[in-house]
Scaffold this motif. Structure first.
Motif, PDB file in Angstrom:
ATOM      1  N   HIS A  73       3.009  13.182 -25.006  1.00 55.56           N
ATOM      2  CA  HIS A  73       4.409  13.489 -25.313  1.00 55.56           C
ATOM      3  C   HIS A  73       5.324  12.500 -24.583  1.00 55.56           C
ATOM      4  N   ARG A  74       5.032  12.300 -23.295  1.00 56.18           N
ATOM      5  CA  ARG A  74       5.778  11.331 -22.474  1.00 56.18           C
ATOM      6  C   ARG A  74       4.800  10.642 -21.542  1.00 56.18           C
ATOM      7  N   ALA A  75       4.963   9.343 -21.398  1.00 48.10           N
ATOM      8  CA  ALA A  75       4.184   8.551 -20.448  1.00 48.10           C
ATOM      9  C   ALA A  75       5.115   7.437 -19.995  1.00 48.10           C
ATOM     10  N   GLU A  76       5.674   7.619 -18.801  1.00 49.40           N
ATOM     11  CA  GLU A  76       6.706   6.674 -18.380  1.00 49.40           C
ATOM     12  C   GLU A  76       6.781   6.541 -16.868  1.00 49.40           C
ATOM     13  N   LEU A  77       7.352   5.435 -16.464  1.00 43.68           N
ATOM     14  CA  LEU A  77       7.597   5.107 -15.068  1.00 43.68           C
ATOM     15  C   LEU A  77       9.098   4.887 -14.902  1.00 43.68           C
ATOM     16  N   THR A  78       9.673   5.521 -13.888  1.00 43.85           N
ATOM     17  CA  THR A  78      11.086   5.320 -13.586  1.00 43.85           C
ATOM     18  C   THR A  78      11.199   4.658 -12.221  1.00 43.85           C
ATOM     19  N   VAL A  79      11.914   3.537 -12.167  1.00 42.21           N
ATOM     20  CA  VAL A  79      12.136   2.792 -10.931  1.00 42.21           C
ATOM     21  C   VAL A  79      13.636   2.536 -10.815  1.00 42.21           C
ATOM     22  N   ALA A  80      14.223   2.954  -9.693  1.00 44.72           N
ATOM     23  CA  ALA A  80      15.656   2.761  -9.452  1.00 44.72           C
ATOM     24  C   ALA A  80      16.501   3.259 -10.625  1.00 44.72           C
ATOM     25  N   GLY A  81      16.087   4.386 -11.201  1.00 47.71           N
ATOM     26  CA  GLY A  81      16.850   4.986 -12.284  1.00 47.71           C
ATOM     27  C   GLY A  81      16.623   4.384 -13.658  1.00 47.71           C
ATOM     28  N   ILE A  82      15.770   3.379 -13.775  1.00 50.03           N
ATOM     29  CA  ILE A  82      15.470   2.742 -15.060  1.00 50.03           C
ATOM     30  C   ILE A  82      14.091   3.203 -15.512  1.00 50.03           C
ATOM     31  N   GLY A  89      -2.159  -1.943 -22.394  1.00 46.02           N
ATOM     32  CA  GLY A  89      -2.350  -3.380 -22.260  1.00 46.02           C
ATOM     33  C   GLY A  89      -1.204  -4.126 -21.610  1.00 46.02           C
ATOM     34  N   LEU A  90      -0.137  -3.414 -21.242  1.00 45.81           N
ATOM     35  CA  LEU A  90       1.005  -4.065 -20.596  1.00 45.81           C
ATOM     36  C   LEU A  90       1.160  -3.556 -19.166  1.00 45.81           C
ATOM     37  N   SER A  91       1.775  -4.375 -18.326  1.00 40.48           N
ATOM     38  CA  SER A  91       1.967  -3.983 -16.938  1.00 40.48           C
ATOM     39  C   SER A  91       3.442  -3.998 -16.569  1.00 40.48           C
ATOM     40  N   MET A  92       3.747  -3.299 -15.486  1.00 40.47           N
ATOM     41  CA  MET A  92       5.092  -3.265 -14.927  1.00 40.47           C
ATOM     42  C   MET A  92       4.966  -3.540 -13.428  1.00 40.47           C
ATOM     43  N   LEU A  93       5.741  -4.476 -12.934  1.00 37.22           N
ATOM     44  CA  LEU A  93       5.758  -4.822 -11.511  1.00 37.22           C
ATOM     45  C   LEU A  93       7.070  -4.359 -10.899  1.00 37.22           C
ATOM     46  N   PHE A  94       7.001  -3.835  -9.647  1.00 37.45           N
ATOM     47  CA  PHE A  94       8.227  -3.440  -8.978  1.00 37.45           C
ATOM     48  C   PHE A  94       8.012  -3.397  -7.474  1.00 37.45           C
ATOM     49  N   ASP A  95       9.107  -3.455  -6.738  1.00 35.14           N
ATOM     50  CA  ASP A  95       9.107  -3.358  -5.289  1.00 35.14           C
ATOM     51  C   ASP A  95       8.830  -1.903  -4.921  1.00 35.14           C
ATOM     52  N   GLU A  99      12.882   3.598  -4.944  1.00 38.43           N
ATOM     53  CA  GLU A  99      12.484   4.922  -5.422  1.00 38.43           C
ATOM     54  C   GLU A  99      11.886   4.847  -6.828  1.00 38.43           C
ATOM     55  N   HIS A 100      10.740   5.519  -6.991  1.00 43.69           N
ATOM     56  CA  HIS A 100      10.054   5.510  -8.290  1.00 43.69           C
ATOM     57  C   HIS A 100       9.246   6.798  -8.471  1.00 43.69           C
ATOM     58  N   PHE A 101       8.932   7.097  -9.742  1.00 45.84           N
ATOM     59  CA  PHE A 101       8.083   8.244 -10.062  1.00 45.84           C
ATOM     60  C   PHE A 101       7.528   8.080 -11.469  1.00 45.84           C
ATOM     61  N   VAL A 102       6.462   8.848 -11.762  1.00 43.30           N
ATOM     62  CA  VAL A 102       5.852   8.803 -13.086  1.00 43.30           C
ATOM     63  C   VAL A 102       5.881  10.182 -13.735  1.00 43.30           C
ATOM     64  N   VAL A 103       5.899  10.173 -15.056  1.00 43.35           N
ATOM     65  CA  VAL A 103       5.736  11.386 -15.864  1.00 43.35           C
ATOM     66  C   VAL A 103       4.672  11.048 -16.891  1.00 43.35           C
ATOM     67  N   PHE A 104       3.584  11.838 -16.870  1.00 50.91           N
ATOM     68  CA  PHE A 104       2.498  11.665 -17.841  1.00 50.91           C
ATOM     69  C   PHE A 104       2.255  13.027 -18.469  1.00 50.91           C
ATOM     70  N   ASP A 105       2.988  13.321 -19.520  1.00 49.70           N
ATOM     71  CA  ASP A 105       2.951  14.608 -20.197  1.00 49.70           C
ATOM     72  C   ASP A 105       1.974  14.530 -21.370  1.00 49.70           C
ATOM     73  N   THR A 106       0.789  15.021 -21.125  1.00 53.18           N
ATOM     74  CA  THR A 106      -0.263  15.052 -22.136  1.00 53.18           C
ATOM     75  C   THR A 106      -1.221  16.182 -21.802  1.00 53.18           C
ATOM     76  N   ALA A 107      -2.261  16.341 -22.577  1.00 51.36           N
ATOM     77  CA  ALA A 107      -3.236  17.399 -22.289  1.00 51.36           C
ATOM     78  C   ALA A 107      -3.806  17.198 -20.890  1.00 51.36           C
ATOM     79  N   ALA A 108      -4.034  18.303 -20.190  1.00 56.28           N
ATOM     80  CA  ALA A 108      -4.511  18.242 -18.804  1.00 56.28           C
ATOM     81  C   ALA A 108      -5.853  17.549 -18.685  1.00 56.28           C
ATOM     82  N   ASP A 109      -6.664  17.592 -19.733  1.00 56.45           N
ATOM     83  CA  ASP A 109      -8.003  16.975 -19.670  1.00 56.45           C
ATOM     84  C   ASP A 109      -8.009  15.520 -20.167  1.00 56.45           C
ATOM     85  N   ALA A 110      -6.844  14.948 -20.416  1.00 57.97           N
ATOM     86  CA  ALA A 110      -6.773  13.563 -20.894  1.00 57.97           C
ATOM     87  C   ALA A 110      -7.101  12.578 -19.797  1.00 57.97           C
TER      88      ALA A 110
END
Length: 110
Positions: A73-82, A89-95, A99-110
């Motif tokens: 449903h959601r799979a995202e990374l938030t860094v400094a409000g973005i 196959g893609l990467s994200m680099l950050f300091d 402040e950062h956090f992740v949301v990975f909203d999918t089946a618990a067994d995924a």
């Protein structure tokens, strides 16, 4: 979530047996690693949300690379409000000190 160090304080670990290509890419750069640095591999389980947090110093760069992304449903990374969506196959680099956090909203067994 599960984390494994591939490199810890300059020493390569047995984790490289599971990801030899990644360790092969990193090894030529190892002389540039901080003496107390590490290369850490993380596996996010489904239905994971981390609390906003910051790393301890501004000398650490973090890379999120999406190796495989199941239906979600959601799979995202938030860094400094973005917020950026994970893409296989893609990467994200950050300091890591920002402040950062992740949301990975999918089946618990995924």
């Amino acid at each position: 979530n599960r984390e494994v160090d591939a490199v810890r304080m300059g020493d390569w670990t047995d984790a490289c047996l599971a990801v030899p290509q990644l360790c092969g890419i990193l090894r030529p750069f190892s002389k540039r690693f901080h003496a107390q640095g590490m290369a850490k591999l993380s596996h996010f389980k489904g239905s994971t949300t981390s609390h906003p947090h910051c790393g301890p110093r501004d000398s650490q760069i973090r890379m999120h690379f999406t190796l495989a992304l199941p239906a979600h449903h959601r799979a995202e990374l938030t860094v400094a409000g973005i917020t950026k969506k994970w893409q296989e196959g893609l990467s994200m680099l950050f300091d890591d000190s920002v402040e950062h956090f992740v949301v990975f909203d999918t089946a618990a067994d995924a």
